[in-house]
Design a protein around this motif. Structure first.
Motif, PDB file in Angstrom:
ATOM      1  N   ILE A  39     -11.739 -12.181  44.477  1.00 41.96           N
ATOM      2  CA  ILE A  39     -12.833 -11.197  44.489  1.00 41.96           C
ATOM      3  C   ILE A  39     -12.420  -9.932  43.731  1.00 41.96           C
ATOM      4  CG2 ILE A  39     -13.659 -12.085  46.710  1.00 41.96           C
ATOM      5  CD1 ILE A  39     -12.830  -9.340  47.891  1.00 41.96           C
ATOM      6  N   ILE A  40     -11.112  -9.653  43.713  1.00 40.40           N
ATOM      7  CA  ILE A  40     -10.610  -8.532  42.915  1.00 40.40           C
ATOM      8  C   ILE A  40     -10.797  -8.856  41.437  1.00 40.40           C
ATOM      9  CG2 ILE A  40      -8.631  -7.053  42.443  1.00 40.40           C
ATOM     10  CD1 ILE A  40      -9.629  -6.989  45.358  1.00 40.40           C
ATOM     11  N   SER A  41     -10.450 -10.071  41.061  1.00 43.34           N
ATOM     12  CA  SER A  41     -10.588 -10.495  39.673  1.00 43.34           C
ATOM     13  C   SER A  41     -12.053 -10.525  39.253  1.00 43.34           C
ATOM     14  CB  SER A  41      -9.964 -11.881  39.483  1.00 43.34           C
ATOM     15  OG  SER A  41      -8.585 -11.863  39.807  1.00 43.34           O
ATOM     16  N   ALA A  42     -12.960 -10.904  40.161  1.00 42.30           N
ATOM     17  CA  ALA A  42     -14.388 -10.958  39.834  1.00 42.30           C
ATOM     18  C   ALA A  42     -14.918  -9.561  39.506  1.00 42.30           C
ATOM     19  CB  ALA A  42     -15.175 -11.567  40.989  1.00 42.30           C
ATOM     20  N   TYR A  43     -14.530  -8.568  40.307  1.00 44.05           N
ATOM     21  CA  TYR A  43     -14.951  -7.189  40.039  1.00 44.05           C
ATOM     22  C   TYR A  43     -14.398  -6.726  38.693  1.00 44.05           C
ATOM     23  CZ  TYR A  43     -15.603  -2.152  40.591  1.00 44.05           C
ATOM     24  OH  TYR A  43     -15.968  -0.839  40.403  1.00 44.05           O
ATOM     25  N   ALA A  44     -13.111  -6.991  38.477  1.00 44.95           N
ATOM     26  CA  ALA A  44     -12.476  -6.570  37.232  1.00 44.95           C
ATOM     27  C   ALA A  44     -13.130  -7.236  36.031  1.00 44.95           C
ATOM     28  CB  ALA A  44     -10.986  -6.910  37.271  1.00 44.95           C
ATOM     29  N   LEU A  45     -13.485  -8.502  36.161  1.00 42.53           N
ATOM     30  CA  LEU A  45     -14.152  -9.203  35.068  1.00 42.53           C
ATOM     31  C   LEU A  45     -15.507  -8.568  34.769  1.00 42.53           C
ATOM     32  CD1 LEU A  45     -14.070 -11.558  33.094  1.00 42.53           C
ATOM     33  CD2 LEU A  45     -15.115 -12.997  34.856  1.00 42.53           C
ATOM     34  N   GLY A  46     -16.202  -8.115  35.808  1.00 44.01           N
ATOM     35  CA  GLY A  46     -17.465  -7.415  35.603  1.00 44.01           C
ATOM     36  C   GLY A  46     -17.277  -6.155  34.776  1.00 44.01           C
ATOM     37  N   VAL A  47     -16.199  -5.423  35.037  1.00 38.25           N
ATOM     38  CA  VAL A  47     -15.905  -4.213  34.261  1.00 38.25           C
ATOM     39  C   VAL A  47     -15.588  -4.568  32.819  1.00 38.25           C
ATOM     40  CG1 VAL A  47     -14.459  -2.160  34.090  1.00 38.25           C
ATOM     41  CG2 VAL A  47     -15.026  -3.084  36.338  1.00 38.25           C
ATOM     42  N   VAL A  48     -14.756  -5.607  32.654  1.00 38.57           N
ATOM     43  CA  VAL A  48     -14.342  -6.020  31.313  1.00 38.57           C
ATOM     44  C   VAL A  48     -15.551  -6.404  30.462  1.00 38.57           C
ATOM     45  CG1 VAL A  48     -13.069  -7.777  30.022  1.00 38.57           C
ATOM     46  CG2 VAL A  48     -12.047  -6.741  32.053  1.00 38.57           C
ATOM     47  N   VAL A  49     -16.491  -7.115  31.051  1.00 40.11           N
ATOM     48  CA  VAL A  49     -17.683  -7.563  30.326  1.00 40.11           C
ATOM     49  C   VAL A  49     -18.689  -6.418  30.176  1.00 40.11           C
ATOM     50  CG1 VAL A  49     -19.685  -9.091  30.413  1.00 40.11           C
ATOM     51  CG2 VAL A  49     -17.419  -9.955  31.044  1.00 40.11           C
ATOM     52  N   GLY A  50     -18.920  -5.684  31.252  1.00 37.02           N
ATOM     53  CA  GLY A  50     -19.979  -4.682  31.259  1.00 37.02           C
ATOM     54  C   GLY A  50     -19.694  -3.459  30.430  1.00 37.02           C
ATOM     55  N   ALA A  51     -18.444  -2.983  30.420  1.00 36.59           N
ATOM     56  CA  ALA A  51     -18.131  -1.733  29.726  1.00 36.59           C
ATOM     57  C   ALA A  51     -18.491  -1.775  28.244  1.00 36.59           C
ATOM     58  CB  ALA A  51     -16.657  -1.381  29.934  1.00 36.59           C
ATOM     59  N   PRO A  52     -17.963  -2.714  27.473  1.00 36.20           N
ATOM     60  CA  PRO A  52     -18.335  -2.718  26.042  1.00 36.20           C
ATOM     61  C   PRO A  52     -19.772  -3.134  25.789  1.00 36.20           C
ATOM     62  CG  PRO A  52     -16.967  -4.629  26.549  1.00 36.20           C
ATOM     63  CD  PRO A  52     -16.974  -3.766  27.778  1.00 36.20           C
ATOM     64  N   LEU A  53     -20.283  -4.074  26.576  1.00 40.27           N
ATOM     65  CA  LEU A  53     -21.644  -4.571  26.349  1.00 40.27           C
ATOM     66  C   LEU A  53     -22.673  -3.485  26.592  1.00 40.27           C
ATOM     67  CD1 LEU A  53     -23.343  -7.083  25.682  1.00 40.27           C
ATOM     68  CD2 LEU A  53     -23.435  -7.565  28.146  1.00 40.27           C
TER      69      LEU A  53
END
Length: 396
Positions: A39-53
């Motif tokens: 669940i930590i990785s899921a949140y982090a992945l959301g940041v990784v995808v959402g920030a540049p997009l």
């Protein structure tokens, strides 16, 4: 600044309290520690995808309005976390919650930097990060306590309240930032053509990952009966120590950035190596382990504003995307650190062993840092030589 800091408080609380709540979540769903860490990785992945997009596609939206939209989305994501009926839905909710994280900090950071006096950008960015750091002192421990005495979902209820308060504060107190010009997707994507941007992101991704390798499993590390054997009710104290270190470290990092940015990053990464090794030894005792965890927070947080300023310096006109990519890199480090720490534990090593992996990651970041600095110095000298050569030719 107060409205932005309040948003940072909510974001910091939701990101870090999940790590302290992992044992409760794992028990609730009947799963292993390393699987709960997803669940930590899921949140982090959301940041990784959402920030540049998000930052690339929303350059035309006025900054104040964009901040309001991002924080409203943040409230929705945390509400879905509370309502999630199962583990799969929880993973999705955490991914959604992470999407506005990086964009919020990149836009708010640029707003602060644009209003800062010359030579004080690092200080301005550090002040923006005060809310995030304060979350680790007060918000995370309090949310952790709520999760222990009521239910782990109660912690996210606190985050929803903070998000709603931020929306109101932004609406009433945030200026419209009319002097900040809109940008296009093509302009922002120009950052991706710059090697210095990628090298800086690599430093953040690798160097910051060790902190999350430790933080993600800190509750198990400090309560391990074979080592520190701390009472679980004292875990909020451990998290508060990290937050106190992070608050001071964030300001220290801003101070370093305004004085000698390149050397400051190298010194900070070297210190991270040392404190990771120290934590492995000293975490066998409750008091020394708690103190060292606070020192990890100090140097980990000191790295953030320095990387942010460096990205702004090397990104040209693509300021918004560059700032967002910093948060993508740091949260990719979050995901990588959590995954690496889980792999070390799953391999049969102690809960303190992820700190050794963290030290190795910081050493790898130093390996990236040295040629990155040398290449930039070389390019700046070449640009200076070209400038004076053209000046001589023109006879001026």
């Amino acid at each position: 600044m107060i409205a932005i800091a309040l948003g940072g408080f909510g974001i910091g609380t939701t990101e870090f309290v999940s790590m302290g709540l992992l044992p409760l979540i794992a028990d609730d769903y009947g799963m292993s520690e390393d699987r709960a860490g997803h669940i930590i990785s899921a949140y982090a992945l959301g940041v990784v995808v959402g920030a540049p997009l998000i930052t690339t596609l929303t350059g035309f939206i006025p900054r104040r309005r964009l901040l309001l939209i991002l924080m409203a989305f943040f409230v929705v994501g945390n509400s879905l976390t509370i309502l999630a009926p199962g583990y799969g839905w929880l993973l999705l909710a955490r991914f959604i919650t992470g999407l506005p994280h990086g964009a919020f900090f990149s836009v708010s950071g640029l707003c602060a930097a644009s209003m800062a006096p010359p030579g004080q950008r690092g200080r301005a960015l550090a002040l923006v990060g005060v809310g995030f750091s304060a979350a680790t002192i007060g918000g995370v421990p309090f949310a952790q306590w709520l999760g222990q005495v009521i239910h782990w979902k109660a912690a996210y209820g606190l985050v929803v309240a903070a998000g709603l308060a931020t929306v109101l504060a932004l609406w009433f107190f945030m200026p419209h930032m009319t002097k900040m010009k809109p940008t296009s997707a093509a302009t922002e994507l120009g950052a991706l053509a710059r090697s210095q941007v990628w090298l800086t992101l690599a430093m953040g991704t690798v160097g910051f990952g060790g902190m999350f390798a430790v933080y993600t499993y800190i509750a198990w590390t400090m309560t391990d009966p074979t080592r520190a054997a701390m009472d679980p009710v004292l875990i909020p104290v451990v998290l508060a120590a990290y937050g106190a270190g992070g608050l001071v470290g964030n300001l220290f990092g801003g101070w370093l950035a305004d004085r000698n940015l390149e050397i400051g990053i190298g010194v900070t990464l070297t210190a991270i190596v040392a404190v990771m090794l120290g934590f492995y030894v000293l975490s066998a005792h409750p008091i020394s382990g708690t103190i060292m965890f606070g020192v990890i927070g100090f140097f980990g947080s000191a790295l953030v504003p320095q990387l942010q300023i460096r990205l702004m310096d090397v990104a040209g006109r693509a300021q918004t995307l560059a700032a967002a990519l910093n948060h993508s890199a740091l949260n990719l480090a979050n995901a990588a650190g959590a995954a690496l720490g889980g792999a070390v534990i799953a391999a049969g090593y102690s809960y303190a062993a992820p700190s050794l992996a963290g030290a190795a990651m910081a050493i790898a970041a130093l390996v990236v840092w040295l040629p990155t600095v040398l290449l930039r110095r070389r390019s700046l000298k070449m640009a200076e030589s070209t400038y004076f050569a053209v000046k001589d030719v023109n006879g001026t």
